[in-house]
Design an enzyme around this catalytic site. Sequence first.
Site, PDB file in Angstrom:
ATOM      1  N   CYS A   2       0.850  -1.190   0.000  1.00 39.50           N
ATOM      2  CA  CYS A   2       0.000   0.000   0.000  1.00 39.50           C
ATOM      3  C   CYS A   2       0.883   1.237   0.000  1.00 39.50           C
ATOM      4  O   CYS A   2       2.097   1.145   0.071  1.00 39.50           O
ATOM      5  CB  CYS A   2      -0.867  -0.027   1.244  1.00 39.50           C
ATOM      6  SG  CYS A   2      -1.698  -1.602   1.463  1.00 39.50           S
ATOM      7  N   ARG A  28       1.054   2.213  -5.943  1.00 35.12           N
ATOM      8  CA  ARG A  28       1.396   1.152  -4.992  1.00 35.12           C
ATOM      9  C   ARG A  28       0.185   0.285  -4.660  1.00 35.12           C
ATOM     10  O   ARG A  28       0.332  -0.746  -4.003  1.00 35.12           O
ATOM     11  CB  ARG A  28       1.953   1.758  -3.698  1.00 35.12           C
ATOM     12  CG  ARG A  28       3.156   2.667  -3.891  1.00 35.12           C
ATOM     13  CD  ARG A  28       3.608   3.266  -2.576  1.00 35.12           C
ATOM     14  NE  ARG A  28       4.025   2.226  -1.675  1.00 35.12           N
ATOM     15  CZ  ARG A  28       5.267   1.727  -1.651  1.00 35.12           C
ATOM     16  NH1 ARG A  28       6.164   2.200  -2.470  1.00 35.12           N
ATOM     17  NH2 ARG A  28       5.592   0.745  -0.831  1.00 35.12           N
ATOM     18  N   TRP A  77      -3.525  -1.934  -1.421  1.00 34.71           N
ATOM     19  CA  TRP A  77      -3.449  -3.127  -2.260  1.00 34.71           C
ATOM     20  C   TRP A  77      -3.866  -4.262  -1.334  1.00 34.71           C
ATOM     21  O   TRP A  77      -3.148  -4.626  -0.416  1.00 34.71           O
ATOM     22  CB  TRP A  77      -2.021  -3.358  -2.779  1.00 34.71           C
ATOM     23  CG  TRP A  77      -1.968  -4.378  -3.859  1.00 34.71           C
ATOM     24  CD1 TRP A  77      -2.108  -4.160  -5.213  1.00 34.71           C
ATOM     25  CD2 TRP A  77      -1.745  -5.799  -3.721  1.00 34.71           C
ATOM     26  NE1 TRP A  77      -1.999  -5.345  -5.897  1.00 34.71           N
ATOM     27  CE2 TRP A  77      -1.781  -6.369  -5.016  1.00 34.71           C
ATOM     28  CE3 TRP A  77      -1.528  -6.636  -2.631  1.00 34.71           C
ATOM     29  CZ2 TRP A  77      -1.612  -7.741  -5.239  1.00 34.71           C
ATOM     30  CZ3 TRP A  77      -1.365  -7.999  -2.858  1.00 34.71           C
ATOM     31  CH2 TRP A  77      -1.403  -8.531  -4.162  1.00 34.71           C
ATOM     32  N   ASN A 103       1.010  -0.437   5.981  1.00 33.62           N
ATOM     33  CA  ASN A 103       1.464  -1.098   4.749  1.00 33.62           C
ATOM     34  C   ASN A 103       2.280  -2.314   5.179  1.00 33.62           C
ATOM     35  O   ASN A 103       3.308  -2.170   5.841  1.00 33.62           O
ATOM     36  CB  ASN A 103       2.334  -0.167   3.904  1.00 33.62           C
ATOM     37  CG  ASN A 103       2.985  -0.944   2.750  1.00 33.62           C
ATOM     38  OD1 ASN A 103       2.455  -1.946   2.297  1.00 33.62           O
ATOM     39  ND2 ASN A 103       4.164  -0.489   2.331  1.00 33.62           N
ATOM     40  N   GLY A 104       1.801  -3.492   4.835  1.00 31.95           N
ATOM     41  CA  GLY A 104       2.505  -4.715   5.231  1.00 31.95           C
ATOM     42  C   GLY A 104       1.508  -5.786   5.622  1.00 31.95           C
ATOM     43  O   GLY A 104       0.325  -5.705   5.261  1.00 31.95           O
ATOM     44  N   GLU A 483      10.176 -10.728 -21.393  1.00 31.38           N
ATOM     45  CA  GLU A 483       9.795  -9.387 -20.946  1.00 31.38           C
ATOM     46  C   GLU A 483       8.634  -8.847 -21.781  1.00 31.38           C
ATOM     47  O   GLU A 483       7.691  -8.259 -21.252  1.00 31.38           O
ATOM     48  CB  GLU A 483      10.994  -8.426 -21.010  1.00 31.38           C
ATOM     49  CG  GLU A 483      10.718  -6.979 -20.671  1.00 31.38           C
ATOM     50  CD  GLU A 483      10.072  -6.727 -19.308  1.00 31.38           C
ATOM     51  OE1 GLU A 483       9.557  -5.617 -19.127  1.00 31.38           O
ATOM     52  OE2 GLU A 483      10.025  -7.660 -18.477  1.00 31.38           O
ATOM     53  N   LYS A 487       4.851  -7.733 -20.318  1.00 35.60           N
ATOM     54  CA  LYS A 487       4.218  -6.426 -20.547  1.00 35.60           C
ATOM     55  C   LYS A 487       2.809  -6.609 -21.126  1.00 35.60           C
ATOM     56  O   LYS A 487       1.859  -5.960 -20.715  1.00 35.60           O
ATOM     57  CB  LYS A 487       5.078  -5.578 -21.502  1.00 35.60           C
ATOM     58  CG  LYS A 487       6.387  -5.096 -20.862  1.00 35.60           C
ATOM     59  CD  LYS A 487       6.179  -3.986 -19.898  1.00 35.60           C
ATOM     60  CE  LYS A 487       6.651  -4.058 -18.500  1.00 35.60           C
ATOM     61  NZ  LYS A 487       7.431  -4.959 -17.855  1.00 35.60           N
ATOM     62  N   GLU A 490       0.563  -7.913 -18.311  1.00 33.30           N
ATOM     63  CA  GLU A 490       0.340  -6.959 -17.210  1.00 33.30           C
ATOM     64  C   GLU A 490      -0.725  -5.912 -17.514  1.00 33.30           C
ATOM     65  O   GLU A 490      -1.578  -5.611 -16.692  1.00 33.30           O
ATOM     66  CB  GLU A 490       1.630  -6.187 -16.935  1.00 33.30           C
ATOM     67  CG  GLU A 490       2.651  -6.858 -16.098  1.00 33.30           C
ATOM     68  CD  GLU A 490       3.770  -5.878 -15.761  1.00 33.30           C
ATOM     69  OE1 GLU A 490       3.703  -5.290 -14.670  1.00 33.30           O
ATOM     70  OE2 GLU A 490       4.669  -5.687 -16.591  1.00 33.30           O
ATOM     71  N   HIS A 506       7.299 -29.261 -28.967  1.00 33.05           N
ATOM     72  CA  HIS A 506       7.308 -30.329 -27.959  1.00 33.05           C
ATOM     73  C   HIS A 506       6.067 -30.262 -27.060  1.00 33.05           C
ATOM     74  O   HIS A 506       6.065 -30.788 -25.949  1.00 33.05           O
ATOM     75  CB  HIS A 506       8.600 -30.240 -27.119  1.00 33.05           C
ATOM     76  CG  HIS A 506       9.833 -30.385 -27.966  1.00 33.05           C
ATOM     77  ND1 HIS A 506      10.232 -31.582 -28.507  1.00 33.05           N
ATOM     78  CD2 HIS A 506      10.705 -29.448 -28.405  1.00 33.05           C
ATOM     79  CE1 HIS A 506      11.319 -31.389 -29.234  1.00 33.05           C
ATOM     80  NE2 HIS A 506      11.640 -30.116 -29.191  1.00 33.05           N
ATOM     81  N   LYS A 604       3.132  -1.401  -7.836  1.00 32.69           N
ATOM     82  CA  LYS A 604       4.475  -1.118  -8.343  1.00 32.69           C
ATOM     83  C   LYS A 604       5.562  -1.816  -7.554  1.00 32.69           C
ATOM     84  O   LYS A 604       6.534  -2.333  -8.110  1.00 32.69           O
ATOM     85  CB  LYS A 604       4.705   0.392  -8.323  1.00 32.69           C
ATOM     86  CG  LYS A 604       6.024   0.848  -8.887  1.00 32.69           C
ATOM     87  CD  LYS A 604       6.077   0.636 -10.371  1.00 32.69           C
ATOM     88  CE  LYS A 604       7.376   0.996 -11.016  1.00 32.69           C
ATOM     89  NZ  LYS A 604       7.484   0.509 -12.371  1.00 32.69           N
TER      90      LYS A 604
HETATM   91  C1  AGP Z   1       7.065  -5.083 -13.958  1.00 33.38           C
HETATM   92  O1  AGP Z   1       6.437  -4.346 -14.908  1.00 33.38           O
HETATM   93  C2  AGP Z   1       6.363  -5.264 -12.732  1.00 33.38           C
HETATM   94  N1  AGP Z   1       5.998  -4.062 -12.163  1.00 33.38           N
HETATM   95  C3  AGP Z   1       7.035  -6.212 -11.751  1.00 33.38           C
HETATM   96  O2  AGP Z   1       7.257  -7.425 -12.392  1.00 33.38           O
HETATM   97  C4  AGP Z   1       8.360  -5.710 -11.174  1.00 33.38           C
HETATM   98  O3  AGP Z   1       9.346  -5.758 -12.122  1.00 33.38           O
HETATM   99  C5  AGP Z   1       8.745  -6.612 -10.001  1.00 33.38           C
HETATM  100  O4  AGP Z   1       7.731  -6.543  -9.040  1.00 33.38           O
HETATM  101  C6  AGP Z   1      10.095  -6.221  -9.404  1.00 33.38           C
HETATM  102  O5  AGP Z   1      10.014  -4.937  -8.884  1.00 33.38           O
HETATM  103  P1  AGP Z   1      11.367  -4.222  -8.427  1.00 33.38           P
HETATM  104  O6  AGP Z   1      12.220  -4.038  -9.635  1.00 33.38           O
HETATM  105  O7  AGP Z   1      10.911  -2.923  -7.836  1.00 33.38           O
HETATM  106  O8  AGP Z   1      12.018  -5.108  -7.409  1.00 33.38           O
END
Ligand code: AGP
Length: 609
Positions: A2, A28, A77, A103-104, A483, A487, A490, A506, A604
Amino acid sequence: MCGIIGYSGSSEEVVDILLEGLSKLEYRGYDSAGVAFIDKKKNKIQIEKKEGKLNNLVMHLEDKKIKSSIGIGHTRWATHGVPTDKNSHPHYSEKRDVALVHNGIVENYAELKKDLLAKGINFNSDTDSEVVAQLFSVVYNGDLLESLDKVLKEVRGTYALAIIHEDFPDKMLCAKKHSPLIIGIGEDQNFVASDVSAILKYTRDVIFLEDGDRAIVEKNSVKIYNSKNKEVKREMKKVEWNYEQASKGGYEHFMIKEIEEQPEIVQKTLDIYTNEEKDIKFDEQLEGINFHNINKIYIVACGTAYYTGLQGQYFLKEVLGIDIFTDIASEFRYNEPIIDDKTLAIFVSQSGETLDTLLSLKYAKEKGAKTLAISNVLGSTISRIADNCIYTLAGPEISVASTKAYSSQVLVLYLLTLYIASKLGKINEAKYIKYIEDIELLKNNMEEIISNKNNIHEVAKKIKNTRNGFYLGRGIDEKVAREGSLKMKEINYIHTEALPAGELKHGSIALIEEGVLVVAISTIPSMAEKILSNIKEVKARGAYVVGLATKDMNIETVGDEVIEISETGELLTPLLAVIALQYLAYYTSVEKGLDVDKPRNLAKSVTVE
Ligand code: AGP
């Protein structure tokens, strides 16, 4: 994961200040948002909170005339308790003498709740966090710090907490363990926040709290105590980033702004980390590491950062010819890696707060490894706990989908490879210079993709209704495919799978039928023919193929759509391909009318295990 914020100051517009800060923290978590403040007239704590995006709360508060100079705020979150108004933060104690944001995760909340219920306490929500508010009120003895200490002795888990109590209309309490928390020092006002972007409008002077720290924050004083409740001094740092950098700057979305900042970041990385003689200036950052004593390198991270690790592995292997191990941080410590004092363990993290990466770092340190952080956030926990740290120079990355952090991390790993190679005498002058010059090429070729972005937009229009797909590549292109696929997943909620192109037949090829999307990446001349035949295999079964390739790969002969990129040297062309894949995902999301910067179910920085 959060976002929390707190304010104690001379302004009576605390709600506006909290909402401004929450708007910068919304990446966040955006399941709900809320604020709590001590109403000046009634001298009572008032909480206003709403399920859903921050805007719901803004609309709810629109006509409320609130005067207060102290308050806390939260954007959520959800971990415990579905997103609803009652599960939103802040949480009251039953007596409403305390309000709290968290947060946690409180790991022993069920047991604590059981005890409190047995004491006749009535709960209002299903959250773990409310337990802390209720417990605080129960143990409260008129002394804020003592009461907090009693609470923290009972609570197990991770937390960044901000608390207000009706008896102290000018004091805010906060505490940190594992989750990030900073204190912002202003004039006649002070702040607490999950990260600097929330308070950049007011100050760039911040204190990074350590695990176990608690603090009492008033408008003109900040007192910090360690886990033994002893007062301690923590260094104040000035953050380089400014408010504009953390704003959209006229772009529709942070994601496209951040994609288009990448050429500039390449130049900045070159300017800061190399000199006229093309030497790489990492001596200070890597002080104390003797690479002659290193016989094993690990790269550990999560998500996109893990995929940059795969590129780093490729560079280090190619140039140094030694074994490089990569691992996903949530698995690393359970895989019992063989680590000793001849191991260099590199932890890549944009936020520097990802808990799995942080705990892996602590694990490797305990095992005696030399630990190096590659992080984008000054003073982040991972950058402070690692023995050494190289900061990426991407500036604040707000969009949940990581883009510019990816390329800045890959670039730092690239420079690190060349730095180690030159320290170990494992690279000749000509090759070294060529590799450095390729970075300049990269910047120009990135700008070329940016100027051709409309072509990629046209492709996105054609694939926006895809339900599932594959991203294929061979060698380093397969790492790029991962990657690209992430994207697309996500920010478009399209189920795509990245696969080594040769692996398709396979099993997974059974999923290929009319209209299934296949994005095929081909930037390695020696693999061109092989990937062409793989593309023909899927075309034969009705796939819609988007080919992403450098010139002369003949992908136009088999692809339905072709995205061409320029050759950028042996090692960096794959990085260029990622920029095109970022655009493909971005424009598909725009075409689908989705919330590009705040995709569902994501946040994030992942500060829970
Ligand atoms: C990527 O677009 C995501 N937001 C997520 O996979 C991110 O890369 C991952 O959570 C790692 O975050 P960090 O680089 O802040 O450790």
